[in-house]
Design an enzyme around this catalytic site. Structure first.
Site, PDB file in Angstrom:
ATOM      1  N   GLN A 165      43.372  36.700  32.691  1.00 36.06           N
ATOM      2  CA  GLN A 165      43.778  37.891  33.436  1.00 36.06           C
ATOM      3  C   GLN A 165      45.304  38.011  33.428  1.00 36.06           C
ATOM      4  OE1 GLN A 165      41.581  40.072  34.653  1.00 36.06           O
ATOM      5  NE2 GLN A 165      43.103  41.466  35.518  1.00 36.06           N
ATOM      6  N   VAL A 184      45.720  47.203  34.891  1.00 30.37           N
ATOM      7  CA  VAL A 184      45.181  45.839  34.908  1.00 30.37           C
ATOM      8  C   VAL A 184      45.503  45.176  36.246  1.00 30.37           C
ATOM      9  CG1 VAL A 184      45.181  43.615  33.713  1.00 30.37           C
ATOM     10  CG2 VAL A 184      45.568  45.713  32.418  1.00 30.37           C
ATOM     11  N   ALA A 185      44.474  44.622  36.852  1.00 30.51           N
ATOM     12  CA  ALA A 185      44.665  43.968  38.151  1.00 30.51           C
ATOM     13  C   ALA A 185      45.531  42.717  37.987  1.00 30.51           C
ATOM     14  CB  ALA A 185      43.323  43.588  38.746  1.00 30.51           C
ATOM     15  N   SER A 190      41.318  40.355  40.242  1.00 32.41           N
ATOM     16  CA  SER A 190      40.372  41.141  39.449  1.00 32.41           C
ATOM     17  C   SER A 190      38.942  40.700  39.724  1.00 32.41           C
ATOM     18  CB  SER A 190      40.659  40.966  37.960  1.00 32.41           C
ATOM     19  OG  SER A 190      39.588  41.498  37.192  1.00 32.41           O
ATOM     20  N   HIS A 192      36.717  40.710  37.650  1.00 34.68           N
ATOM     21  CA  HIS A 192      36.229  40.001  36.463  1.00 34.68           C
ATOM     22  C   HIS A 192      36.389  38.485  36.615  1.00 34.68           C
ATOM     23  CE1 HIS A 192      35.022  43.249  33.825  1.00 34.68           C
ATOM     24  NE2 HIS A 192      36.037  43.952  34.308  1.00 34.68           N
ATOM     25  N   ASP A 199      31.777  45.130  31.978  1.00 33.54           N
ATOM     26  CA  ASP A 199      32.103  46.463  31.462  1.00 33.54           C
ATOM     27  C   ASP A 199      31.227  46.784  30.266  1.00 33.54           C
ATOM     28  OD1 ASP A 199      34.323  46.647  33.223  1.00 33.54           O
ATOM     29  OD2 ASP A 199      35.543  45.502  31.796  1.00 33.54           O
ATOM     30  N   GLU A 243      36.269  54.394  36.815  1.00 30.11           N
ATOM     31  CA  GLU A 243      35.894  53.470  35.736  1.00 30.11           C
ATOM     32  C   GLU A 243      34.376  53.450  35.616  1.00 30.11           C
ATOM     33  OE1 GLU A 243      37.470  49.517  35.895  1.00 30.11           O
ATOM     34  OE2 GLU A 243      39.543  50.166  35.676  1.00 30.11           O
ATOM     35  N   HIS A 246      32.572  50.068  34.591  1.00 29.78           N
ATOM     36  CA  HIS A 246      32.704  48.792  35.312  1.00 29.78           C
ATOM     37  C   HIS A 246      31.610  48.659  36.380  1.00 29.78           C
ATOM     38  CE1 HIS A 246      35.262  45.474  37.154  1.00 29.78           C
ATOM     39  NE2 HIS A 246      34.474  45.793  38.170  1.00 29.78           N
TER      40      HIS A 246
END
Ligand SMILES: [Zn+2]
Length: 366
Positions: A165, A184-185, A190, A192, A199, A243, A246
């Protein structure tokens, strides 16, 4: 344990003890009454034939014990306070960091191979996801395939470790010449990184729009326990743009409730907090007629353990909310299998050696 908490717990305990004492007294009293009357009855019968039976009918055991047999009984269950950072319902956003580690991950490609699933692919075998997320995700895509005969879906983003990340974040900053990313986190923030999110892409161009046949996925994902995490309508709350690709796993009851009430995860976590254990619980049924009860228990942040009341003899799950406590989900009227989400997700953790080199993933995502 805070003072307020102690006095609250003590008052609950005291109330519980008082109830037990009252019940015991009633039982003892009632038994005593019957024993007494049996003796006096015997005595009366032997001495007189005019013993009045109506005396006994004045008091029956149930008259004085006001207990609903259908009422749920709760028992105290101790959980590690730090487990409030774990579970299917953790809120991870720019305000709430993910404190992970030891995630129980599976390779999507390997699982597809093992289960002979060919209706979708992941970019490569390094793409991993939490073990409990794979099956509902695969089942949802299988049902989509059965309906539309479309096997083009690619899992284009899944679990990312914090180093990855970080890499995505720095790449985005360099690309945009900015010191903050809107795409982007930040590393640690995130979804993720939790392994609970993935995604979709329709092709390798990262182009999933959730339109056409794919609309079915976005409309029906709640039936499999997923939410479309970032929508245009909730952008002001999530602080993340639309998004449609996601998806985030939260479990069927919660995905159902959020979908039916049009709530994003931030809103839902706030609503659950308004339903504490010692208040009105959130009761609802899903579209399959399954009944659920959901309530919040604040974490005992000064202590190593937090007491979480749970129902006896009924299946339940406990998840942290990653902010200030635990969410208990009671599966009413279903088989009594006890599951504890926070620890379950991290037991039997595999050594994650797969996630280092999945840098082929596009960075245009949180
Ligand atoms: Zn994503």
């Amino acid at each position: 344990m805070s003072k307020q908490k102690i006095s609250k717990e003590m008052s609950i305990r005291r109330a519980k003890t008082m109830t037990e004492v009252v019940i015991s007294l009633v039982i003892v009293g009632t038994c005593g009454f019957f024993v007494k009357n049996t003796f006096s009855n015997m005595k009366e019968v032997t001495s007189s034939s005019y013993f009045d039976q109506t005396d006994i009918e004045v008091t029956t055991p149930t008259d004085n014990v006001n207990i609903d047999p259908n009422q749920t009984i709760y028992e105290s269950h101790q959980v590690d306070t730090k487990d409030k950072f774990r579970g299917d319902l953790i809120l991870v956003n720019e305000e709430h960091q993910y404190f992970g580690g030891d995630e129980d991950l599976v390779s999507i490609t390997d699982m597809n191979y093992e289960n002979e699933r060919t209706c979708f692919t992941a970019v490569d075998s390094t793409y991993t996801i939490l073990r409990q997320v794979y099956e509902p995700m695969a089942q949802m895509i299988q049902d989509f395939y059965d309906k539309y005969n479309n096997d083009t879906l690619i899992i284009y983003g899944s679990y990312r470790d914090t180093e990855f990340q970080q890499q995505l974040y720095e790449n985005d900053l360099a690309q945009n010449g900015s010191d903050d990313s809107t795409k982007v986190a930040k590393p640690g923030f995130s979804e993720h990184e939790t392994g609970l999110a993935f995604d979709f892409s329709e092709t390798e161009n990262y182009d999933y729009t959730g339109k056409g046949d794919f609309e079915w996925l976005n409309a029906n994902c709640f039936k499999y326990g997923f939410i479309v995490r970032y929508t245009a309508a909730k952008e002001k709350i999530t602080k993340i743009q639309d998004e449609p690709w996601h998806f985030r796993y939260v479990g069927i009851p919660h995905a159902y409730y959020m979908d039916s009430k049009d709530l994003c995860l931030e809103e839902y976590i706030d609503i659950i907090r308004e339903h504490p254990y010692d208040g009105q619980h959130l009761d609802f049924s899903d579209n399959n007629g399954n009944d659920y009860e959901v309530y919040f228990v604040a974490s005992d942040d000064g202590a190593e353990k937090t007491n979480v009341p749970v129902p006896t003899g009924t299946r339940y799950e406990i998840s942290g909310n990653n902010v200030d406590g635990f969410i208990v989900t009671v599966y009413k009227g279903q088989k009594p299998v006890v599951e504890e989400a926070p620890t379950k997700a991290f037991e039997d953790a595999e050594n994650d050696t797969d996630s280092e080199d999945d840098s082929s993933e596009d960075s245009d995502d949180q």
